[in-house]
Enzyme design. Structure first.
Site, mmCIF file in Angstrom:
data_model
loop_
_atom_site.group_PDB
_atom_site.id
_atom_site.type_symbol
_atom_site.label_atom_id
_atom_site.label_comp_id
_atom_site.label_asym_id
_atom_site.label_seq_id
_atom_site.Cartn_x
_atom_site.Cartn_y
_atom_site.Cartn_z
ATOM 1 C CG ASP A 1 37.973 -5.740 57.434
ATOM 2 O OD1 ASP A 1 37.874 -4.747 58.193
ATOM 3 O OD2 ASP A 1 37.287 -6.776 57.589
ATOM 4 C CE LYS B 1 35.286 -5.381 60.065
ATOM 5 N NZ LYS B 1 35.534 -6.813 59.858
ATOM 6 C CB CYS C 1 34.094 -7.110 55.999
ATOM 7 S SG CYS C 1 34.385 -8.414 57.239
#
Ligand code: VGL
Ligand code: ZN
Length: 213
Positions: A8, A106, A151
């Site tokens: 990310d 995602k 995450c």
């Protein structure tokens, strides 16, 4: 075979972004330098539809930081972030993407969040990352990026669950949201307790490890 997973590295998680991770931009140069030490590099991308259930704005009367039930699971409500197609959802331009073999998106299902790069938070649907790595003979995975307490944490724990021989966290190349002070440290402890190895980027970048002089 060793793979590096970049978690990310998107504008919305950088300082000034919609869900800013303090000092988050500091990990990008490390991510760039570390890629050369790996045969395979992949990235994850938080990629939400505008009506995503994790956004406080989609729950009238609720504020970011509150916890609700979404799809039967506890869900922290977040500011609207990483909306599909928005600038905030893009991987940052400072990230060298030339060696990234795949970008796994995602959080696309409005009804369930997905912190892990492998599965949604209910462990129901695979993003395809596990299959992608296993098909290429990956036995060791190294994880870095944002955010340590969400995450990164769930990506590393799911990697352990998928039985990779070794799962390591590049600790100095991760930063936490720290919604509550100490969340980042608690996440590191939880990962360590589960069997994630803690490594520092310098140990991967030592001259003896570099490919060509
Ligand atoms: C993340 C909260 C919500 C992360 C993504 O990348 O850690 N955190 N969505
Ligand atoms: Zn998200």
């Amino acid at each position: 075979m060793k793979a590096l997973i970049l978690v990310d590295l998107q504008y919305d998680f950088m300082p000034g972004g919609a869900l800013a991770v303090p000092d988050g931009d500091a990990v990008v140069p490390l991510a760039n330098r570390l890629q050369g030490a790996f045969e395979l590099v992949v990235a994850t991308q938080d990629w939400h539809p505008a009506n995503h259930g994790s956004f406080a704005a989609n729950h009238p009367g609720r504020a970011p930081g509150e916890v609700i039930t979404l799809g039967g699971l506890p869900q922290v409500l977040w500011p609207t972030h990483c909306v599909q197609g928005s600038r905030g959802a893009e991987l940052v331009a400072a990230l060298d993407t030339s060696r990234i073999a795949a970008v796994l998106q995602k959080g696309c299902d409005p009804e369930i969040d997905s912190y892990s790069g492998f599965f949604d938070n209910g462990g129901r649907r695979s993003t395809g990352l596990g299959e992608f790595l296993q098909a290429r003979g990956v036995e060791e995975v190294f994880v870095l990026g944002l955010a340590t307490d969400y995450c990164v944490r769930f990506t590393a724990l799911d990697a352990l669950g998928l039985k990779f021989k070794r799962v390591s966290l590049v600790v100095d190349a991760c930063r936490a949201v720290d919604l509550s002070p100490g969340d980042g440290e608690a996440a590191l402890a939880a990962m360590r307790a589960a069997g994630v190895e803690m490594v520092r980027s310098a140990s991967l970048l030592s001259p003896s490890r570099s490919s060509t002089p």
